[in-house]
Design an enzyme around this catalytic site. Structure first.
Site, PDB file in Angstrom:
ATOM      1  N   SER A 136       0.894  -1.083  -0.034  1.00 61.81           N
ATOM      2  CA  SER A 136       0.066  -0.112  -0.016  1.00 61.81           C
ATOM      3  C   SER A 136       0.944   1.118   0.106  1.00 61.81           C
ATOM      4  O   SER A 136       2.062   1.244   0.350  1.00 61.81           O
ATOM      5  CB  SER A 136      -0.899   0.092   1.369  1.00 61.81           C
ATOM      6  OG  SER A 136      -1.622   1.120   1.499  1.00 61.81           O
ATOM      7  N   TYR A 149      -2.946  -1.452  10.302  1.00 59.32           N
ATOM      8  CA  TYR A 149      -2.906  -1.578   8.743  1.00 59.32           C
ATOM      9  C   TYR A 149      -1.504  -1.179   8.500  1.00 59.32           C
ATOM     10  O   TYR A 149      -0.710  -1.913   7.580  1.00 59.32           O
ATOM     11  CB  TYR A 149      -4.083  -0.940   8.080  1.00 59.32           C
ATOM     12  CG  TYR A 149      -4.056  -1.118   6.564  1.00 59.32           C
ATOM     13  CD1 TYR A 149      -4.545  -2.464   6.125  1.00 59.32           C
ATOM     14  CD2 TYR A 149      -3.990  -0.228   5.750  1.00 59.32           C
ATOM     15  CE1 TYR A 149      -4.565  -2.641   4.779  1.00 59.32           C
ATOM     16  CE2 TYR A 149      -3.720  -0.284   4.327  1.00 59.32           C
ATOM     17  CZ  TYR A 149      -4.234  -1.546   3.875  1.00 59.32           C
ATOM     18  OH  TYR A 149      -4.561  -1.821   2.494  1.00 59.32           O
TER      19      TYR A 149
END
Ligand SMILES: NC(=O)c1ccc[n+]([C@@H]2O[C@H](COP(=O)([O-])OP(=O)(O)OC[C@H]3O[C@@H](n4cnc5c(N)ncnc54)[C@H](O)[C@@H]3O)[C@@H](O)[C@H]2O)c1
Length: 246
Positions: A136, A149
Site C-alpha cells: 500500500s 494496517y
C-alpha cells in the site's frame, strides 16, 4: 493483444473482489493458467470458466496446504504467486485490541509469507518465478486510525525486500505493488457514503481520480512477466500521484 504469459501458471489470492479479481482476469488474458483463491465463493464464481478457483481462508493454517495441493494438481506447477488478499484492521490507537492486531498480521503479513514459503519448491522449478505482494502507499506513509494496517503494509514491503535478497540468487524475483486509493470492496462503502473522502482523494491525486482495480492488476501482470525480469525487491507505488505532492 499479445499474450505475454502464455504457458505460465499463477495463483492470485483475494481474487473474488477488487484488485485480486482484476489481476486474475489480466493474468488469464495474458495467457496464464490461473488459480484464484479467496474465502468468498460467490466472487470467485463470477470470474468465469477460464479461471480455476479455490475457496480457502488464509487465516486458517490448513489453507496453505490446500492451495499448494491445488496448484500441483490443477496447474501442474507454479510460475507466479500474487499475494493480494488483505484486510483493513482499523481503529484509533486506544481501541486497537490485540485481536485486531493479530488478525491483521495473520492475513496481511504471515499468510503471504507462509504461502510463499510453501510455494518455493514449485517456484524453484520455474524458469521465470515471480512473487508479487500487494502492499500500500501505507507501506511508506502513515495515516491516523490505521496503525495496525500501516504496520502490516510496512511489514509486507520488508518481507518483499528480504525475500528478494535471499531468493535472487535462485532466479526468483519478488516485488511489492503499493496501491493508492482504489475503488474496491475494501473502500467502496467509504467512497459511496463520504463525498468528503472522494473529494479528498481526487483532489490530492494529481491524475484527479480514484483508481480502478485494473490500474493495479495491469501493473501486477507487468511485474509477473518477462519485461520486469530485472526488477526485484522493489515497492512500486501505483497511486496516480496521490502521494507526489508535499
Ligand atoms: N482498495 C485500496 O484502496 C487499496 C489500497 C492499498 C492497498 N490495497 C490492498 O489491496 C489488496 C486487495 O484489496 P482490495 O482493495 O481489492 O479489497 P477487496 O476487499 O475488494 O478484496 C480483498 C479480497 O481478499 C479476500 N480476503 C480477505 N481475507 C481473506 C482470507 N483470510 N483468506 C482469503 N481471502 C481473503 C476478501 O474476501 C476479498 O475478496 C489488499 O491487500 C489491500 O490491503 C487496497
Amino acid at each position: 493483444m499479445s499474450r505475454t504469459l502464455e504457458g505460465r501458471t499463477a495463483i492470485a489470492t483475494g481474487a473474488a473482489s477488487g484488485i485480486g479479481a482484476a489481476t486474475a482476469k489480466r493474468l488469464a488474458a495474458e495467457g496464464a493458467t490461473v488459480l484464484a483463491v479467496d474465502l468468498a465463493a460467490e466472487g470467485l464464481d463470477a470470474l468465469g470458466d477460464d479461471i480455476a478457483t479455490l475457496v480457502a481462508d488464509l487465516s486458517d493454517p490448513a489453507a496453505i496446504d490446500s492451495i499448494v495441493d491445488a496448484a500441483e494438481t490443477r496447474l501442474g506447477g507454479l510460475d507466479i504467486l500474487v499475494n493480494n488478499a488483505g484486510v483493513l484492521p482499523a481503529g484509533a490507537i486506544d481501541e486497537l485490541t490485540d485481536e485486531i492486531w493479530e488478525f491483521g498480521i495473520t492475513v496481511n503479513m504471515l499468510a503471504p509469507f507462509k504461502l510463499s514459503r510453501a510455494c518455493l519448491p514449485m517456484l524453484r522449478q520455474s524458469g521465470a518465478a515471480r512473487i508479487v505482494n500487494v502492499g500500500s502507499i501505507l507501506s511508506r506513509y502513515g495515516d491516523p486510525g490505521l496503525t495496525a494496517y500501516t504496520a502490516t503494509k510496512h511489514g509486507i514491503l520488508g518481507i518483499t525486500r528480504a525475500m528478494a535478497a535471499e531468493l535472487g540468487p535462485e532466479g526468483i524475483v519478488v516485488n511489492c505493488v503499493q496501491p493508492g486509493a482504489i475503488m474496491t470492496g475494501m473502500t467502496r462503502d467509504t467512497f459511496e457514503t463520504s463525498p468528503e473522502a472522494v473529494e479528498h482523494y481526487t483532489t490530492k491525486c494529481v491524475l484527479g481520480r480514484i483508481g480502478e482495480p485494473e490500474d493495479i492488476g495491469d501493473v501486477i501482470a507487468f511485474l509477473a512477466g518477462d519485461d520486469a525480469r530485472f526488477i526485484t525487491g522493489q515497492g512500486i507505488i501505483v497511486d496516480g500521484g496521490l502521494t507526489l505532492r508535499s
